[in-house]
Every structure is written in C-alpha cells, then in structure tokens.
Write an enzyme that holds these catalytic residues in place. Structure first.
Site, PDB file in Angstrom:
ATOM      1  N   THR A  68       4.231  27.335  16.476  1.00 27.37           N
ATOM      2  CA  THR A  68       5.563  28.119  16.195  1.00 27.37           C
ATOM      3  C   THR A  68       5.885  28.761  17.518  1.00 27.37           C
ATOM      4  O   THR A  68       5.155  29.301  18.159  1.00 27.37           O
ATOM      5  CB  THR A  68       5.286  29.445  15.092  1.00 27.37           C
ATOM      6  OG1 THR A  68       4.614  28.704  13.846  1.00 27.37           O
ATOM      7  CG2 THR A  68       6.612  29.832  14.864  1.00 27.37           C
ATOM      8  N   ASN A  76      -1.177   5.070   5.841  1.00 28.56           N
ATOM      9  CA  ASN A  76      -1.916   3.907   5.463  1.00 28.56           C
ATOM     10  C   ASN A  76      -3.552   3.849   6.086  1.00 28.56           C
ATOM     11  O   ASN A  76      -3.227   3.963   7.117  1.00 28.56           O
ATOM     12  CB  ASN A  76      -1.298   2.674   5.654  1.00 28.56           C
ATOM     13  CG  ASN A  76      -0.566   1.964   4.585  1.00 28.56           C
ATOM     14  OD1 ASN A  76      -0.651   2.286   3.348  1.00 28.56           O
ATOM     15  ND2 ASN A  76       0.510   1.415   4.757  1.00 28.56           N
ATOM     16  N   ASN A  84     -11.628   8.201  -0.094  1.00 25.99           N
ATOM     17  CA  ASN A  84     -12.363   9.423   0.448  1.00 25.99           C
ATOM     18  C   ASN A  84     -12.013  10.692   0.070  1.00 25.99           C
ATOM     19  O   ASN A  84     -10.709  11.278   0.545  1.00 25.99           O
ATOM     20  CB  ASN A  84     -12.531   9.320   1.874  1.00 25.99           C
ATOM     21  CG  ASN A  84     -13.559  10.256   2.472  1.00 25.99           C
ATOM     22  OD1 ASN A  84     -13.555  11.365   2.265  1.00 25.99           O
ATOM     23  ND2 ASN A  84     -14.712   9.726   3.018  1.00 25.99           N
ATOM     24  N   GLY A 116      -8.950  -0.590   5.825  1.00 22.33           N
ATOM     25  CA  GLY A 116      -9.912  -1.218   6.472  1.00 22.33           C
ATOM     26  C   GLY A 116      -9.634  -1.695   7.870  1.00 22.33           C
ATOM     27  O   GLY A 116     -10.145  -1.392   9.012  1.00 22.33           O
ATOM     28  N   HIS A 119       0.849  -1.304  -0.057  1.00 22.12           N
ATOM     29  CA  HIS A 119      -0.051  -0.014   0.131  1.00 22.12           C
ATOM     30  C   HIS A 119       0.862   1.173  -0.013  1.00 22.12           C
ATOM     31  O   HIS A 119       0.497   2.203  -0.624  1.00 22.12           O
ATOM     32  CB  HIS A 119      -0.864   0.016   1.185  1.00 22.12           C
ATOM     33  CG  HIS A 119      -2.094  -0.651   1.234  1.00 22.12           C
ATOM     34  ND1 HIS A 119      -3.235  -0.266   0.168  1.00 22.12           N
ATOM     35  CD2 HIS A 119      -2.726  -1.535   1.606  1.00 22.12           C
ATOM     36  CE1 HIS A 119      -4.209  -1.374   0.118  1.00 22.12           C
ATOM     37  NE2 HIS A 119      -3.957  -1.824   1.370  1.00 22.12           N
ATOM     38  N   GLY A 159       7.179  23.729  15.153  1.00 18.22           N
ATOM     39  CA  GLY A 159       6.710  22.298  15.316  1.00 18.22           C
ATOM     40  C   GLY A 159       5.503  21.894  14.673  1.00 18.22           C
ATOM     41  O   GLY A 159       5.010  22.380  13.557  1.00 18.22           O
ATOM     42  N   ALA A 160       4.967  20.637  14.691  1.00 12.39           N
ATOM     43  CA  ALA A 160       3.875  20.338  14.062  1.00 12.39           C
ATOM     44  C   ALA A 160       2.640  21.046  14.480  1.00 12.39           C
ATOM     45  O   ALA A 160       1.781  21.238  13.605  1.00 12.39           O
ATOM     46  CB  ALA A 160       3.555  18.957  14.308  1.00 12.39           C
ATOM     47  N   GLU A 202     -19.386   8.590   3.623  1.00  9.23           N
ATOM     48  CA  GLU A 202     -18.793   9.884   2.528  1.00  9.23           C
ATOM     49  C   GLU A 202     -20.242  10.462   2.129  1.00  9.23           C
ATOM     50  O   GLU A 202     -20.059  11.827   1.893  1.00  9.23           O
ATOM     51  CB  GLU A 202     -17.764   9.287   1.542  1.00  9.23           C
ATOM     52  CG  GLU A 202     -17.505  10.391   0.796  1.00  9.23           C
ATOM     53  CD  GLU A 202     -16.005  10.306  -0.204  1.00  9.23           C
ATOM     54  OE1 GLU A 202     -15.828   8.986  -0.425  1.00  9.23           O
ATOM     55  OE2 GLU A 202     -15.645  11.496  -0.609  1.00  9.23           O
ATOM     56  N   ASP A 224       2.545  13.150  25.267  1.00 13.28           N
ATOM     57  CA  ASP A 224       3.232  13.295  24.038  1.00 13.28           C
ATOM     58  C   ASP A 224       4.865  13.286  24.377  1.00 13.28           C
ATOM     59  O   ASP A 224       5.529  14.029  24.124  1.00 13.28           O
ATOM     60  CB  ASP A 224       3.035  14.413  23.426  1.00 13.28           C
ATOM     61  CG  ASP A 224       3.534  14.676  21.911  1.00 13.28           C
ATOM     62  OD1 ASP A 224       3.961  13.654  21.186  1.00 13.28           O
ATOM     63  OD2 ASP A 224       3.518  15.666  21.383  1.00 13.28           O
TER      64      ASP A 224
HETATM   65  C1  LIG Z   1      -5.181  -6.546   5.198  1.00 12.48           C
HETATM   66  C2  LIG Z   1      -6.107  -6.126   4.317  1.00 12.48           C
HETATM   67  O1  LIG Z   1      -6.922  -7.050   3.906  1.00 12.48           O
HETATM   68  C3  LIG Z   1      -6.975  -4.948   4.466  1.00 12.48           C
HETATM   69  N1  LIG Z   1      -7.762  -4.339   3.483  1.00 12.48           N
HETATM   70  C4  LIG Z   1      -8.447  -3.474   3.690  1.00 12.48           C
HETATM   71  O2  LIG Z   1      -8.823  -2.923   4.605  1.00 12.48           O
HETATM   72  O3  LIG Z   1      -9.256  -3.054   2.441  1.00 12.48           O
HETATM   73  P1  LIG Z   1      -9.048  -1.815   1.616  1.00 12.48           P
HETATM   74  O4  LIG Z   1      -9.706  -1.837   0.366  1.00 12.48           O
HETATM   75  O5  LIG Z   1      -7.689  -1.199   1.946  1.00 12.48           O
HETATM   76  O6  LIG Z   1     -10.078  -0.868   2.597  1.00 12.48           O
HETATM   77  C5  LIG Z   1     -11.432  -1.206   2.954  1.00 12.48           C
HETATM   78  C6  LIG Z   1     -12.107  -0.286   3.670  1.00 12.48           C
HETATM   79  O7  LIG Z   1     -12.138   1.077   2.840  1.00 12.48           O
HETATM   80  C7  LIG Z   1     -13.622   1.739   2.972  1.00 12.48           C
HETATM   81  N2  LIG Z   1     -13.826   2.841   2.087  1.00 12.48           N
HETATM   82  C8  LIG Z   1     -13.953   2.534   0.810  1.00 12.48           C
HETATM   83  N3  LIG Z   1     -14.282   3.559   0.142  1.00 12.48           N
HETATM   84  C9  LIG Z   1     -14.217   4.471   1.022  1.00 12.48           C
HETATM   85  C10 LIG Z   1     -14.725   5.833   1.182  1.00 12.48           C
HETATM   86  N4  LIG Z   1     -14.897   6.643  -0.110  1.00 12.48           N
HETATM   87  N5  LIG Z   1     -14.828   6.497   2.218  1.00 12.48           N
HETATM   88  C11 LIG Z   1     -14.379   6.103   3.372  1.00 12.48           C
HETATM   89  N6  LIG Z   1     -13.960   4.511   3.655  1.00 12.48           N
HETATM   90  C12 LIG Z   1     -14.075   4.119   2.564  1.00 12.48           C
HETATM   91  C13 LIG Z   1     -14.314   0.559   3.310  1.00 12.48           C
HETATM   92  O8  LIG Z   1     -15.475   0.916   4.021  1.00 12.48           O
HETATM   93  C14 LIG Z   1     -13.522  -0.457   3.937  1.00 12.48           C
HETATM   94  O9  LIG Z   1     -13.517  -0.381   5.408  1.00 12.48           O
HETATM   95  C15 LIG Z   1      -5.866  -3.753   4.705  1.00 12.48           C
HETATM   96  O10 LIG Z   1      -5.300  -3.407   4.014  1.00 12.48           O
HETATM   97  O11 LIG Z   1      -5.956  -3.374   6.174  1.00 12.48           O
HETATM   98  N1  LIG Z   2      10.479  26.617  26.961  1.00 13.75           N
HETATM   99  C1  LIG Z   2      11.156  26.177  25.840  1.00 13.75           C
HETATM  100  N2  LIG Z   2      12.591  26.322  26.033  1.00 13.75           N
HETATM  101  C2  LIG Z   2      13.618  26.042  25.109  1.00 13.75           C
HETATM  102  N3  LIG Z   2      13.166  25.582  23.842  1.00 13.75           N
HETATM  103  C3  LIG Z   2      11.855  25.183  23.675  1.00 13.75           C
HETATM  104  C4  LIG Z   2      10.837  25.608  24.762  1.00 13.75           C
HETATM  105  N4  LIG Z   2       9.676  25.347  24.372  1.00 13.75           N
HETATM  106  C5  LIG Z   2       9.617  24.740  23.008  1.00 13.75           C
HETATM  107  N5  LIG Z   2      10.968  24.637  22.706  1.00 13.75           N
HETATM  108  C6  LIG Z   2      11.633  24.235  21.129  1.00 13.75           C
HETATM  109  O1  LIG Z   2      10.686  24.320  20.341  1.00 13.75           O
HETATM  110  C7  LIG Z   2      10.376  23.046  19.787  1.00 13.75           C
HETATM  111  C8  LIG Z   2       8.960  22.897  19.428  1.00 13.75           C
HETATM  112  O2  LIG Z   2       8.119  23.192  20.756  1.00 13.75           O
HETATM  113  P1  LIG Z   2       6.934  22.330  21.282  1.00 13.75           P
HETATM  114  O3  LIG Z   2       7.192  20.983  21.149  1.00 13.75           O
HETATM  115  O4  LIG Z   2       6.393  22.921  22.380  1.00 13.75           O
HETATM  116  O5  LIG Z   2       5.899  22.550  19.912  1.00 13.75           O
HETATM  117  P2  LIG Z   2       4.966  21.787  18.950  1.00 13.75           P
HETATM  118  O6  LIG Z   2       4.481  22.503  18.088  1.00 13.75           O
HETATM  119  O7  LIG Z   2       3.956  21.265  20.064  1.00 13.75           O
HETATM  120  O8  LIG Z   2       5.765  20.588  18.694  1.00 13.75           O
HETATM  121  P3  LIG Z   2       5.309  19.214  18.294  1.00 13.75           P
HETATM  122  O9  LIG Z   2       4.161  19.266  18.266  1.00 13.75           O
HETATM  123  O10 LIG Z   2       6.215  18.829  17.031  1.00 13.75           O
HETATM  124  O11 LIG Z   2       5.884  18.420  19.454  1.00 13.75           O
HETATM  125  C9  LIG Z   2      10.741  22.061  20.805  1.00 13.75           C
HETATM  126  O12 LIG Z   2      11.252  20.706  20.373  1.00 13.75           O
HETATM  127  C10 LIG Z   2      11.916  22.790  21.459  1.00 13.75           C
HETATM  128  O13 LIG Z   2      13.308  22.587  20.670  1.00 13.75           O
HETATM  129 FE   LIG Z   3      -5.091  -3.181   2.028  1.00 11.36          FE
END
Ligand SMILES: C[C@@H](O)[C@H](NC(=O)OP(=O)(O)OC[C@H]1O[C@@H](n2cnc3c(N)ncnc32)[C@H](O)[C@@H]1O)C(=O)O
Ligand SMILES: Nc1ncnc2c1ncn2[C@@H]1O[C@H](COP(=O)(O)OP(=O)(O)OP(=O)(O)O)[C@@H](O)[C@H]1O
Ligand SMILES: [Fe+2]
Length: 529
Positions: free
Chosen positions: A343, A126, A254, A129, A109, A339-340, A175, A442
C-alpha cells in the site's frame, strides 16, 4: 441447443453432451494411467484410439435427443492424440450432418469457469499439467498476462514424484503427503507476471536426495509454487482493475491451491470461483460448453480446415462468442494506492510504501518475501540512481517493518502517458541498469512514473536483483513488452520505439535473446519428459 464435446489432448479420452437449454452436462471419461514413468505419447494415442469411440457412444446414448454440433479439442496437446480425437470428431460431424467446432483446450479451461460462475469478465488462472498461465479478455482475445517460462505446474510436480518413485499422476500424491509435512524453503521465482518452476524442482529433488523427509519437500513445494501462482493471479487482478477470478486445470483440484486463491481474493474483496473437479481436470464437458457458445456465434469449421495444432495458444483464438467490454478498467489512482504487493500512501513530497502480510502465504515465506523485497528495493533504487538512472530518493527503510519512505516522483504512471518518447526513455533506462548489472525484475507500465516535462523515472525495484546473465536482461524486456501488449492500443509502435532505444545503448545480444524467449512456444502441451 445440444452439443457433443470430444476431448483427447493427452491422458483423458472423454466425450460429453451439453444441453444448453437445461444447462446440464454429462461427461464420460476414460483415463490413461501409464504403467511406469510419465505419459508416453504413443501409448496415450493408443488409449485414444481404443477409448474415444467408446466414450462417444456412451455420451450419444445418454443424450435426450439429437445433437446440433460436434466440438473437439484442436490443441494444445500431444499431436498423435489430437489427431485421433480430431478424426473421430470430423467423422461424427459428417455422419450426423451437423457443424464441426474446433475448441482451444486452454480457453475451454477458462470458459467453463466463466460459464459456471456467471462472472462477466474474470481473470483466469489455468493451473494444469502442461501449462500454467493467467489470462484476461482484452480487445477480442484472451491475453496471456503471465505464464510459466518453463514447464506447466502439474508436469513439474509429476517430475518430482517420478524422481521419488511414485506413479503418475503425482499431483494428488504431493497433496496427500504435504498434509503431514513441515514447510521447507525453496527458490521463489516470479519475474513481473511470469514465473518458473525448474529451479524449484531441482532444489526439491536435491533436498529429497539429501535426506529431507518427503512430506516436508511436498509441503515446501506446494507452499512455494502455489504462492507464486496466487501472487501472479493477484497482480493480474490489480493490473486489470478486475475483481473476479476463476480457476481452471487439473492442479486446480488441489485443496491448498484453492484455499490460497480464495484467501487472496477475500483479502482484496474479489470474488473467486473454482469449478467442481470434473470440470477442472481434462474433460469433454468444457469442450462441449465452449463449443455451444462458438456454434451459436457461427464459429464453425469446414472439415478441410479443421486440422489440429499441438501448440495452439489461447491468445491466437478470435473470441467470437463475446462482445462485451475489455478486461482493463480505469483504476482510480487518487488517494492511497493499493498495489498488488504494497500500500502506497502519499504525504506531500514523500510516499510511504508498506508491504502488507499476505494471509495466503506460509508465515515463514511471507516474512522472507516482505523483508527481502523491501531490502532489495531500497538497495537497488539507490544503486540505480548512482548509475544515473532516475529513481526516487530513498529517505528511510525499515526492513523488519517492511516499509520504505521514498521521494514522490512523476505526475502520472507511464501507463497513463504511453508515448513513443516515454517508452524510449524507459528502454534507455533499462539499458543503463543492465550495463550496471541490475535487473529491474518488474518493469511494467505501472512501475515507471512520468513528469509533465517528459522525464521518466523507474520505481518498484522489489523484484530486482543483480545479474550478469543475458537471459535475465532479456526477461526484463519481455516483461515490459508483455505489459505493453496488455495495456496499450498501439503496442507495436511503442514496442519498436522501446527496442530501438534499448538497441542504441544496450547490448544486441539481449534483443536476440528476447526473440528467443518469445519463440519458445511454452504452450506446447507436448513437453512431457
Ligand atoms: C493440453 C492438455 O493435455 C493438458 N492437460 C492436462 O494437463 O491435464 P489436467 O487434467 O488439466 O491436469 C493434470 C495434472 O494435474 C495434476 N493434479 C491432479 N490432481 C492434483 C492435485 N490434487 N494436486 C496437484 N496436482 C494435481 C496431475 O498431477 C497432472 O499433472 C493441459 O491442460 O495443459
Ligand atoms: N515514489 C513514488 N512516487 C510517486 N508515486 C509512486 C511512488 N511509488 C509508488 N507510486 C505509485 O504507487 C503505485 C504502486 O507502487 P508500487 O508499484 O511501488 O507498489 P506495488 O504494490 O509493488 O505495485 P505492483 O506490485 O502492483 O507493481 C505506483 O504504480 C505509483 O502510481
Ligand atoms: Fe487441460
């Protein structure tokens, strides 16, 4: 090279021929659609018995010449289905006198997206299902950076639709109905890079039973679960310093999920690729494509060693067909840190942390998450300090502006100072937090800072909460160990130091539960109730 692929893990009996020179794939599939309820393993196996030979014949008839190898899905999946498709593939390889290749279905996949996109080393989400996980290549394997702690995303949606009496598969129906629905709130559960769907699904069934229009439930379900997947994908990109994402799995069909992922990637200048639907849902094309790469690398099986594995994990597969660099690249940590989630800007002895809006999220969910996480971070950072765990002083908090002003602590992230002593300190800090009923939520190697003098300070409590549950404490340890496995070369030694320190101050029951969490085999593919 021309490779025949055979797929039969659960619902899709499929065969395909991949012509590597022309880069063309012809796929022939027959879907099993249960008359009622979900997938019945015995019925599904019967479907494979009837249809696998047929699709194989059609695929071979369509090929422009002889095939050079036969590749099949070895797992994960339903045992009875896997065995039938595996037997067919073995017999074919023998009668055609070509090598046999055993493919991990989940890695396929991922690889189909990498192949079609031309990306080098993407992070992969990934969403299928039976599974939901984020993978990244590191040290010759695909590492699981984050995963579901209970069911796959598709199975979760299918369970809800069974509850309301819709036929399988439910995903496409969710959907359709979501298009006419209004957002309703459901529990949003992300722990580190892991996530869980069971609480949301119970809440969705309950809301439906309480009379909430089904369209609204579908909309809330999609907005919540897909935002969780997108958030975790973004964290994986941020953690790894990568800027390419590919999507795999049936739920990837989807449009709303694809839209969210595309928006997330656009906002962080990353590239996003989703293969066309025929390559997203289960299909033998992806098996043939990865099979060709494996065959070219000499990664073939002797028939006697070619048994199937219904719990085959993607991180068990030695990646023989790649010899490129690791996933993780050094992230430049000078200047502002993006970060994710937030900022972080530095100002002498202070940092300002602002949680930006995420355009991919529903506005209401976006506002709730930013506000609650800012509030929690301020509250728990201070509470932890009071309980003796080193954390930054909170100078100011603006919950509605989603910003915090914190003391600047440490000289570097723990990730860049990974020693046994430092991880042991973090282990003791987590024991003290848990003793005070605080779950960090986390604790990764980026969410702790280290001073030149060796002091370790915990930061980023935005996903934290208070709890008395052993399970929640054990999840903290699991999240940390996962991040170690992802970033450290000598993860085993560090893990031992971390656990030994936790054991000294913490509760043995938590470590027992950690073993339990690790042993839960969440890639079962067999969990289809
Ligand atoms: C191990 C293997 O058998 C398994 N296969 C699998 O799960 O089939 P797959 O084709 O990857 O995904 C099927 C799932 O995908 C969902 N699905 C299909 N179309 C969808 C859509 N438009 N929105 C949300 N879910 C959708 C279905 O409801 C179902 O749960 C897997 O990859 O985990
Ligand atoms: N109090 C602090 N002192 C020094 N550095 C910091 C501090 N807070 C954050 N940082 C720096 O900023 C980075 C990102 O901060 P933080 O993890 O709080 O943000 P985030 O966006 O939640 O990050 P993620 O979601 O990626 O974990 C930290 O990995 C660190 O390097
Ligand atoms: Fe699959």
């Amino acid at each position: 090279m021309r490779v025949l692929g055979v797929e039969g893990t659960a619902w899709c009996a499929s065969a395909a021929v991949f012509d590597a020179d022309a880069d063309s794939v012809d796929i022939f599939s027959e879907a099993y659609e249960p008359a009622s309820g979900g997938i019945h393993p015995r019925e599904a196996a019967e479907h494979m018995r009837e249809h696998v030979p047929q699709v194989v014949e059609r695929a071979l008839d369509s090929a422009d010449g002889p095939v050079d190898a036969v590749a099949f899905s070895r797992g994960p999946g339903l045992g009875p289905c896997l065995r039938i498709a595996g037997t067919a593939a073995r017999a074919l390889a023998q009668s055609l006198d070509v090598p046999l290749v055993g493919v991990n279905h989940m890695v396929a996949h991922l690889e189909i997206g990498r192949h079609r996109s031309g990306f080098d080393s993407p992070v992969c989400l990934n969403a299928s299902g039976a599974n939901a996980h984020v993978l990244g290549y590191h040290g010759g394997r695909y590492r699981v950076l984050g995963e579901t702690m209970d069911t796959g995303i598709g199975n979760a949606l299918d369970k809800f639709t069974r509850h309301v009496g819709w036929s399988h598969p439910g995903g496409p129906k969710v959907e359709e109905h979501a298009k006419d629905g209004e957002y309703v709130e459901f529990p949003y559960v992300v722990k580190g890079m892991d996530f869980s769907f069971s609480g949301i699904m119970s809440a969705a069934k309950q809301a439906y039973d309480d009379g909430e229009p089904v369209e609204n439930v579908c909309c809330g379900l999609q907005e919540t679960t897909f935002a969780m997947l997108t958030e975790v994908a973004e964290r994986a990109l941020s953690l790894s310093g990568r800027d390419e994402l590919v999507l795999g799995g049936g739920v990837g069909q989807n449009a709303r999920l694809r839209e969210m992922l595309a928006e997330m990637c656009e906002a962080r200048d990353a590239k996003f690729y989703a293969p066309e639907p025929r390559f997203l849902r289960d299909n033998a094309g992806m098996i043939a494509v990865l099979g060709a790469k494996m065959a070219a690398a000499g990664d073939t099986l002797d028939v006697e060693d070619s048994g199937v594995d219904s719990d085959f994990r993607p991180d068990e597969v030695p990646v023989t067909w790649r010899d490129d660099e690791d996933l993780f690249v050094a992230v430049d940590e000078r200047g502002d840190v993006k970060g994710a989630e937030a900022t972080v800007t530095f100002d002498d002895d202070r940092v300002r942390k602002a949680r930006a809006s995420k355009p991919y999220r529903h506005p209401e969910l976006d506002e709730t998450l930013r506000r609650e996480r800012t509030r929690q971070e301020a509250r728990l950072t201070s509470a932890a300090r009071r309980d003796g765990v080193p954390t930054p002083v909170v100078f100011d908090v603006d919950v509605h502006g989603h910003t915090l002003e914190l003391e600047r602590v440490g000289d570097r992230d723990l990730r860049d100072a990974l020693t046994s002593e430092h991880v042991a300190s973090l282990g003791r800090h987590l024991a003290a937090l848990h003793d005070a009923d605080i779950v960090h939520g986390d604790p990764t190697t980026r969410n702790a800072r280290v001073t030149d003098g060796g002091r370790v300070i915990a930061i980023d409590f935005g996903l934290g909460f208070t709890s008395h549950e052993v399970e929640d404490y054990a999840m903290d340890l699991h999240v940390f160990e996962q991040s170690l496995a992802g970033t450290a070369a000598d993860a085993d030694v560090l893990r031992q130091a971390f656990e030994a320190a936790y054991a000294e101050d913490g509760d043995a029951e938590v470590l027992d539960r950690l073993r339990d969490i690790e042993g839960r085999g969440r890639y079962g593919g067999t969990v289809r109730d």
